[in-house]
Design a protein around this motif. Structure first.
Motif, PDB file in Angstrom:
ATOM      1  N   SER A  92      -0.688  -8.246  -3.312  1.00  0.00           N
ATOM      2  CA  SER A  92      -0.816  -8.858  -1.987  1.00  0.00           C
ATOM      3  C   SER A  92      -1.532 -10.205  -2.087  1.00  0.00           C
ATOM      4  O   SER A  92      -1.132 -11.176  -1.425  1.00  0.00           O
ATOM      5  N   SER A 149      -4.926   0.404   5.350  1.00  0.00           N
ATOM      6  CA  SER A 149      -3.556   0.884   5.516  1.00  0.00           C
ATOM      7  C   SER A 149      -3.228   1.960   4.498  1.00  0.00           C
ATOM      8  O   SER A 149      -2.488   2.908   4.792  1.00  0.00           O
ATOM      9  N   GLY A 150      -3.797   1.842   3.292  1.00  0.00           N
ATOM     10  CA  GLY A 150      -3.563   2.860   2.274  1.00  0.00           C
ATOM     11  C   GLY A 150      -4.091   4.214   2.692  1.00  0.00           C
ATOM     12  O   GLY A 150      -3.406   5.244   2.552  1.00  0.00           O
ATOM     13  N   SER A 170       0.825  -1.209   0.000  1.00  0.00           N
ATOM     14  CA  SER A 170       0.000   0.000   0.000  1.00  0.00           C
ATOM     15  C   SER A 170       0.858   1.257   0.000  1.00  0.00           C
ATOM     16  O   SER A 170       0.439   2.301  -0.509  1.00  0.00           O
ATOM     17  N   TYR A 171       2.052   1.153   0.580  1.00  0.00           N
ATOM     18  CA  TYR A 171       2.965   2.289   0.633  1.00  0.00           C
ATOM     19  C   TYR A 171       3.605   2.556  -0.731  1.00  0.00           C
ATOM     20  O   TYR A 171       3.926   3.687  -1.068  1.00  0.00           O
ATOM     21  N   ALA A 215      -1.748  -2.750  -5.324  1.00  0.00           N
ATOM     22  CA  ALA A 215      -1.306  -3.292  -4.038  1.00  0.00           C
ATOM     23  C   ALA A 215      -2.146  -4.503  -3.646  1.00  0.00           C
ATOM     24  O   ALA A 215      -1.614  -5.501  -3.136  1.00  0.00           O
ATOM     25  N   PHE A 216      -3.444  -4.433  -3.892  1.00  0.00           N
ATOM     26  CA  PHE A 216      -4.320  -5.560  -3.557  1.00  0.00           C
ATOM     27  C   PHE A 216      -3.985  -6.783  -4.411  1.00  0.00           C
ATOM     28  O   PHE A 216      -3.856  -7.900  -3.894  1.00  0.00           O
ATOM     29  N   LYS A 240      -3.786   1.474  -4.654  1.00  0.00           N
ATOM     30  CA  LYS A 240      -4.495   0.419  -3.928  1.00  0.00           C
ATOM     31  C   LYS A 240      -4.885  -0.789  -4.786  1.00  0.00           C
ATOM     32  O   LYS A 240      -4.718  -1.932  -4.341  1.00  0.00           O
ATOM     33  N   VAL A 294      -5.451  -3.567   2.614  1.00  0.00           N
ATOM     34  CA  VAL A 294      -4.877  -2.632   1.641  1.00  0.00           C
ATOM     35  C   VAL A 294      -5.547  -1.272   1.736  1.00  0.00           C
ATOM     36  O   VAL A 294      -4.870  -0.232   1.820  1.00  0.00           O
ATOM     37  N   TRP A 295      -6.871  -1.252   1.718  1.00  0.00           N
ATOM     38  CA  TRP A 295      -7.562   0.044   1.709  1.00  0.00           C
ATOM     39  C   TRP A 295      -7.437   0.762   3.052  1.00  0.00           C
ATOM     40  O   TRP A 295      -7.249   1.973   3.087  1.00  0.00           O
TER      41      TRP A 295
END
Length: 211
Positions: free
Chosen positions: A87, A179-180, A75-76, A83-84, A80, A176-177
């Motif tokens: 992940s 932490s994003g 997420s960093y 990242a998802f 998103k 993800v969402w």
């Protein structure tokens, strides 16, 4: 069947060793300890950065590094949706790696180290494979011990990976969402705003452990 089984075991063992050597040579563990350096390196690699991240996720999560550490890292670095996807690929890779290791490489060694209380789940798997794996994943997420246990159970890989995927989708999407948005919020704040809170949280955690 025996020669083929032996070849599969050797191939899987060599794959794990190769991935660990590559990770060491690329200094991947050090990268994950340095978020800014990790982000710059992965973005500079383009699509190769996706492969590096997924491989690191699969290997090191299977070895015990918490799943959400990689989710927050993704997420960093990336938007998103990307990242998802990465992940999910990494989490499924770790789950498959642990399952394959237990089933094809070191079945007897793993079976001797699985806590006896886990064995009651073998009967439930025989009766309700999907629901058992799904519920276990929702509760324990990507706990590597469950990768190994499912590998020595009577569960088929097809049922295992399907139930695991269905359970991981909401878990990883939420991670993800959430932490994003947290990362986006912190980036928008001056250090003076969130640093005292971080110090307070760390101090509270240390105090709790000492107490």
């Amino acid at each position: 069947m025996e020669p083929r089984s032996t070849k599969v075991k050797v191939a899987l063992a060599l794959l794990v060793v190769a991935l660990l050597v590559v990770a060491w040579r690329l200094d991947i563990l050090a990268l994950f300890a340095d978020p800014e350096r990790m982000r710059d390196m992965l973005l500079a690699q383009g699509s190769t950065g996706y492969v590096i991240f997924v491989a690191a996720f699969a290997v090191f999560q299977a070895l015990g590094i918490p799943q959400m550490a990689f989710v927050v890292g993704a997420s960093y670095v990336w938007p998103k949706p990307i990242a998802f996807a990465l992940s999910l690929a990494g989490a499924l890779g770790a789950s498959s790696l642990g399952f394959g290791f237990a089933r094809y490489v070191a079945r007897d060694w793993v079976a001797a180290r699985i806590p006896p209380r886990f064995r009651r789940f073998d009967e439930k798997i025989a009766q309700r494979a999907f629901s058992t794996v799904f519920v276990v994943r929702l509760i324990f997420w990507g706990n590597p011990l469950w990768h190994l246990f499912f590998g020595i159970s009577r569960l088929t890989f097809r049922d295992y990976i399907f139930a695991t995927t269905v359970a991981y989708v909401p878990i990883l999407a939420g991670g993800v969402w959430a932490s994003g948005y947290a990362i986006d919020f912190l980036r928008a704040q001056p250090v003076s705003t969130w640093a005292p809170v971080a110090v307070a949280v760390v101090a509270a955690a240390i105090g709790f452990r000492v107490w």
